[in-house]
Design an enzyme around this catalytic site. Structure first.
Site, PDB file in Angstrom:
ATOM      1  N   HIS A 114       4.155  -0.911   5.135  1.00 35.39           N
ATOM      2  CA  HIS A 114       4.092   0.201   4.464  1.00 35.39           C
ATOM      3  C   HIS A 114       4.310  -1.077   3.039  1.00 35.39           C
ATOM      4  O   HIS A 114       5.223  -1.028   2.575  1.00 35.39           O
ATOM      5  CB  HIS A 114       6.168   0.384   3.775  1.00 35.39           C
ATOM      6  CG  HIS A 114       5.740   2.267   2.925  1.00 35.39           C
ATOM      7  ND1 HIS A 114       5.972   2.605   4.211  1.00 35.39           N
ATOM      8  CD2 HIS A 114       5.716   1.618   2.310  1.00 35.39           C
ATOM      9  CE1 HIS A 114       6.544   4.307   2.930  1.00 35.39           C
ATOM     10  NE2 HIS A 114       6.332   3.375   1.920  1.00 35.39           N
TER      11      HIS A 114
ATOM     12  N   PRO B  55      -1.392   5.964  -0.828  1.00 38.42           N
ATOM     13  CA  PRO B  55       0.019   6.870  -1.888  1.00 38.42           C
ATOM     14  C   PRO B  55       0.533   6.267  -1.913  1.00 38.42           C
ATOM     15  O   PRO B  55       1.102   4.993  -1.209  1.00 38.42           O
ATOM     16  CB  PRO B  55      -0.101   7.936  -0.259  1.00 38.42           C
ATOM     17  CG  PRO B  55       0.289   6.449   1.017  1.00 38.42           C
ATOM     18  CD  PRO B  55      -0.963   6.166   0.817  1.00 38.42           C
TER      19      PRO B  55
HETATM   20  C1  LIG Z   1       4.885   0.490  -6.067  1.00 40.14           C
HETATM   21  C2  LIG Z   1       4.942   1.321  -4.079  1.00 40.14           C
HETATM   22  C3  LIG Z   1       4.982   3.091  -3.667  1.00 40.14           C
HETATM   23  C4  LIG Z   1       5.028   3.295  -2.719  1.00 40.14           C
HETATM   24  N1  LIG Z   1       5.063   4.610  -2.606  1.00 40.14           N
HETATM   25  C5  LIG Z   1       4.965   5.565  -1.144  1.00 40.14           C
HETATM   26  C6  LIG Z   1       4.321   6.256  -0.945  1.00 40.14           C
HETATM   27  O1  LIG Z   1       5.024   7.438  -1.197  1.00 40.14           O
HETATM   28  N2  LIG Z   1       4.318   6.901   0.806  1.00 40.14           N
HETATM   29  C7  LIG Z   1       3.637   6.239   1.670  1.00 40.14           C
HETATM   30  O2  LIG Z   1       3.279   7.053   2.879  1.00 40.14           O
HETATM   31  N3  LIG Z   1       3.579   4.863   1.299  1.00 40.14           N
HETATM   32  C8  LIG Z   1       3.943   4.797   0.056  1.00 40.14           C
HETATM   33  N4  LIG Z   1       4.073   3.162  -0.449  1.00 40.14           N
HETATM   34  C9  LIG Z   1       3.079   1.789   0.702  1.00 40.14           C
HETATM   35  C10 LIG Z   1       1.781   1.816   0.303  1.00 40.14           C
HETATM   36  O3  LIG Z   1       1.033   3.500   0.690  1.00 40.14           O
HETATM   37  C11 LIG Z   1       0.711   1.221   1.317  1.00 40.14           C
HETATM   38  O4  LIG Z   1       1.056   1.106   2.458  1.00 40.14           O
HETATM   39  C12 LIG Z   1       1.175  -0.092   0.856  1.00 40.14           C
HETATM   40  O5  LIG Z   1       1.363  -0.220  -0.605  1.00 40.14           O
HETATM   41  C13 LIG Z   1       0.293  -0.734   1.269  1.00 40.14           C
HETATM   42  O6  LIG Z   1       0.025  -2.511   0.669  1.00 40.14           O
HETATM   43  P1  LIG Z   1      -0.646  -2.844  -0.500  1.00 40.14           P
HETATM   44  O7  LIG Z   1       0.221  -2.146  -1.280  1.00 40.14           O
HETATM   45  O8  LIG Z   1      -0.306  -4.539  -0.407  1.00 40.14           O
HETATM   46  O9  LIG Z   1      -1.980  -2.540  -0.631  1.00 40.14           O
HETATM   47  C14 LIG Z   1       3.797   2.764  -1.593  1.00 40.14           C
HETATM   48  C15 LIG Z   1       3.375   1.592  -1.981  1.00 40.14           C
HETATM   49  C16 LIG Z   1       4.141   0.950  -3.370  1.00 40.14           C
HETATM   50  C17 LIG Z   1       3.385  -0.237  -4.044  1.00 40.14           C
END
Ligand SMILES: Cc1cc2nc3c(=O)[nH]c(=O)nc-3n(C[C@H](O)[C@H](O)[C@H](O)COP(=O)(O)O)c2cc1C
Length: 413
Positions: free
Chosen positions: A283, A82
């Protein structure tokens, strides 16, 4: 906007296309971490310390990436994480991304903070859709939201628990990027110097549904939200406890996962509260800057819960070999956040499909070179671990037992 993702040979190429296309403030919002970005860097460098130990002269021609998650078969061990911002990468980017996931036969998780309403994504994309929940201080509004997700047909609920306070992302303040989007002196130059995004994304919203905003929020909250720097407007809750998870377990009749686990004790508590799965995650290095890389704590977290619940992982996965390492360490599948956002920015559905396809090809190649025919064959016997990965067999009886188990399975296959 035109699809440029065909020029990309790997996720780093897609990132570069996204960097050129998006306004700087938006690209940084997606790409960067928190504070000094220690966790962000560490998420990548942790993979380099783990080596793959290949076997040869095995017929791997029929190899398959199929996995079963919560009783359902998927074509690859990959899940869209997400992110709430696919809708800013491309007009209605959540739909584009979910369509690419459906076509690839993998689940896609829609965020509470997405710009496209959950019902519309379900209707126009389909596939296996999961819904991510951020709890609001007024629990009853969150409970209404998950009822909406149930009625809309979402198959699983992913409750994110690592946001007791928003991550400290100073660049968002400097760049002046806010949701709902509003023009400020700071960001206006940034936007007009990226006319492709201005016309292809922002203008399309303005001419149809208006300024992008959190479409899943109940009217009570939507109306209360004033523009806040991106990532600070989610009304995060620092009063959430395990009791809230127990309540959610009672309310949500389908698969329930807890996202943001890094401690083995929390993994055990999640299982005790009736969760079906956890996502080991920091995250993507966006919240607690000195948190460990999830891949480093995966062995101890997986050992703590054994077969009680399904263990997934995310943060920093950019190569098929990263995915293979996590599967060998006990994860059932891997979530990716930024890679498919870069893909969506580079080419909408085709770009997201390109990102997924890059992972598919890379996993396929690594499996062949490892002598591995199915995901189930991956285990500690495919790896050489550094001490810091926590799974070193010496002095770790559970890891030693798992090593023996996987060696036995490999010998029998
Ligand atoms: C732009 C952005 C917005 C995100 N928003 C959420 C969110 O609304 N809810 C959530 O649980 N995680 C959020 N995340 C974290 C992602 O779910 C995930 O844990 C993370 O992107 C994984 O790392 P990676 O980007 O290196 O694959 C967000 C990540 C990014 C990059």
């Amino acid at each position: 906007m035109k699809d440029q993702s065909g020029d990309a040979h790997n996720i780093a190429d897609l990132r570069e296309i996204a960097r050129r296309r998006l306004p700087k403030g938006l690209f940084e919002f997606v790409d960067r971490g928190s504070e000094d970005e220690v966790a962000l860097r560490n998420n990548r460098s942790a993979f380099e310390k783990i080596k793959l130990k290949p076997r040869n002269l095995i017929d791997v021609s029929g190899r398959t990436q199929q996995v079963t998650l919560f009783g359902k078969q998927h074509k690859m061990p990959l899940i869209i994480a997400p992110t709430g911002s696919a809708g800013l990468m491309w007009h209605e980017g959540e739909i584009q991304l979910a369509r690419a996931a459906a076509a690839a036969g993998i689940p896609c998780t829609l965020a509470t903070g997405s710009m496209t309403a959950m019902e519309k994504v379900m209707e126009q994309a389909g596939g296996t859709l999961w819904f991510q929940l951020y709890m609001w201080p007024d629990r009853s509004l969150s409970h209404k939201l998950i009822e909406r997700a149930r009625v809309a047909g979402y198959e699983a609920l992913v409750v994110t628990v690592d946001g007791a306070a928003p991550g400290n992302r100073e660049y968002n303040l400097r760049n002046g990027f806010t949701i709902p989007f509003s023009f400020t002196r700071r960001n206006v130059t940034d936007v007009v110097t990226h006319p492709g995004w201005l016309l292809g994304v922002l203008a399309k919203y303005m001419l149809t549904t208006g300024m992008p905003r959190y479409e899943n929020y109940p009217t009570e909250l939507k109306n209360k939200i004033t523009a806040a720097p991106m990532g600070r407007s989610m009304m995060r809750n620092d009063t959430l406890t395990w009791d809230d998870l127990r309540v959610l377990r009672k309310l949500w009749p389908h698969t329930l996962m807890v996202k943001g686990i890094l401690h083995p004790q929390d993994a055990i508590l999640a299982a005790d509260c009736g969760a079906d799965g956890i996502i080991v995650s920091n995250h993507g290095g966006r919240n607690l800057d000195s948190s460990p890389a999830p891949i480093d704590v995966l062995p101890e977290v997986a050992d703590a819960v054994g077969n009680r619940i399904t263990v997934l992982i995310d943060s920093g996965f950019r190569r098929g070999s990263d995915v293979v390492k996590a599967l060998a360490l006990g994860a059932k599948a891997v979530m990716v956040g930024r890679p498919t956002l870069y893909g969506t920015a580079a080419g909408g559905e085709a770009g997201a499909a390109r990102a997924i396809g890059i992972f598919r090809d890379e996993i396929n190649r690594v499996m062949a070179l490892l002598g591995c025919r199915s995901i189930g064959e991956l285990g500690l016997n495919s790896l050489i671990l550094p001490e810091s990965a926590g799974g070193h067999a010496a002095g770790n009886p559970k890891a030693a037992l798992r090593l023996l188990d996987s060696a036995r399975a490999a010998a029998e296959s």
